[in-house]
Design a protein around this motif. Sequence first.
Motif, short mmCIF file in Angstrom:
data_model
loop_
_atom_site.label_atom_id
_atom_site.label_comp_id
_atom_site.label_asym_id
_atom_site.label_seq_id
_atom_site.Cartn_x
_atom_site.Cartn_y
_atom_site.Cartn_z
N LEU A 85 40.93 34.06 39.76
CA LEU A 85 42.06 34.94 40.06
C LEU A 85 42.79 35.34 38.79
O LEU A 85 43.08 36.52 38.56
CB LEU A 85 43.03 34.24 41.03
CG LEU A 85 44.31 34.99 41.36
CD1 LEU A 85 44.01 36.19 42.24
CD2 LEU A 85 45.31 34.06 42.03
N VAL A 86 43.06 34.36 37.94
CA VAL A 86 43.78 34.62 36.69
C VAL A 86 42.90 35.43 35.74
O VAL A 86 43.38 36.36 35.08
CB VAL A 86 44.23 33.29 36.04
CG1 VAL A 86 44.75 33.50 34.64
CG2 VAL A 86 45.29 32.64 36.92
N ASP A 87 41.63 35.10 35.67
CA ASP A 87 40.73 35.81 34.76
C ASP A 87 40.56 37.28 35.16
O ASP A 87 40.47 38.15 34.31
CB ASP A 87 39.36 35.12 34.73
CG ASP A 87 38.55 35.49 33.51
OD1 ASP A 87 39.14 35.64 32.42
OD2 ASP A 87 37.33 35.64 33.65
N GLU A 88 40.57 37.54 36.46
CA GLU A 88 40.40 38.91 36.95
C GLU A 88 41.70 39.72 36.90
O GLU A 88 41.66 40.94 37.07
CB GLU A 88 39.87 38.88 38.39
CG GLU A 88 38.45 38.35 38.48
CD GLU A 88 38.03 38.05 39.91
OE1 GLU A 88 38.85 38.24 40.85
OE2 GLU A 88 36.88 37.61 40.08
N ASN A 89 42.82 39.05 36.68
CA ASN A 89 44.12 39.72 36.69
C ASN A 89 44.93 39.34 35.46
O ASN A 89 45.81 38.48 35.53
CB ASN A 89 44.89 39.36 37.97
CG ASN A 89 44.19 39.85 39.19
OD1 ASN A 89 44.26 41.04 39.51
ND2 ASN A 89 43.49 38.98 39.89
N PRO A 90 44.64 39.97 34.32
CA PRO A 90 45.37 39.64 33.09
C PRO A 90 46.89 39.74 33.30
O PRO A 90 47.38 40.65 33.96
CB PRO A 90 44.90 40.71 32.10
CG PRO A 90 43.58 41.17 32.63
CD PRO A 90 43.67 41.04 34.12
N GLY A 91 47.58 38.76 32.74
CA GLY A 91 49.04 38.74 32.83
C GLY A 91 49.57 37.99 34.05
O GLY A 91 50.77 37.71 34.13
N LEU A 92 48.70 37.65 34.99
CA LEU A 92 49.16 36.95 36.20
C LEU A 92 49.57 35.52 35.89
O LEU A 92 50.57 35.04 36.42
CB LEU A 92 48.08 36.98 37.29
CG LEU A 92 48.47 36.31 38.60
CD1 LEU A 92 49.65 37.03 39.25
CD2 LEU A 92 47.28 36.27 39.55
N ALA A 93 48.81 34.84 35.05
CA ALA A 93 49.11 33.42 34.78
C ALA A 93 50.51 33.22 34.22
O ALA A 93 51.26 32.40 34.75
CB ALA A 93 48.06 32.83 33.86
#
Length: 170
Positions: free
Chosen positions: A98-106
């Motif tokens: 999820l984090v890898d597919e959505n930069p800035g989410l983490a």
Amino acid sequence: MAAPKKTAARGRPPTITRERIADAGIAMTLPGLSFVGVAAALGVSHIALYKHVANLAALRELVAEAIFERWQAPPLEAGAGRSINDDLYAFQRSLRMLVDENPGLAPFLVSHGAKTPEMVARIQRHHAEFSRVHELPQEQAAWLLSTVAYHAVALADTVYSRHAVVDTTR
């Protein structure tokens, strides 16, 4: 007696909806998010977008929440030959993706956490299901999953991210 017919709304259909804003923001990624960019993707002015979202922080929150809402935790199956370790591994792997597919989410999740009642309720349901499947007290299941989630998200963004800056001078 027949039900009254609904008349179609007059004028253009709404072009600015929460879902369309989220779709445009997800496509831009959280680090690249801007009012002008989202407005352009929707084909509206950025002033029109301000009627739906108060500021850039609210826009980031809307997009991050939409990403989280669309994510599905891996299914938990009692008695399917799966151990608690298998379920924890699947859980951390799904968060890492999820984090890898959505930069800035983490960084958003680490600093903001779950904000909306829907997000909190969804997390609590997952904790309760994990507790039931693995016959753990709910507090222990919540602690275990929260710890794994926090570390999985932080590590996915810093250590394992394909977006991370790598020092190639060594």
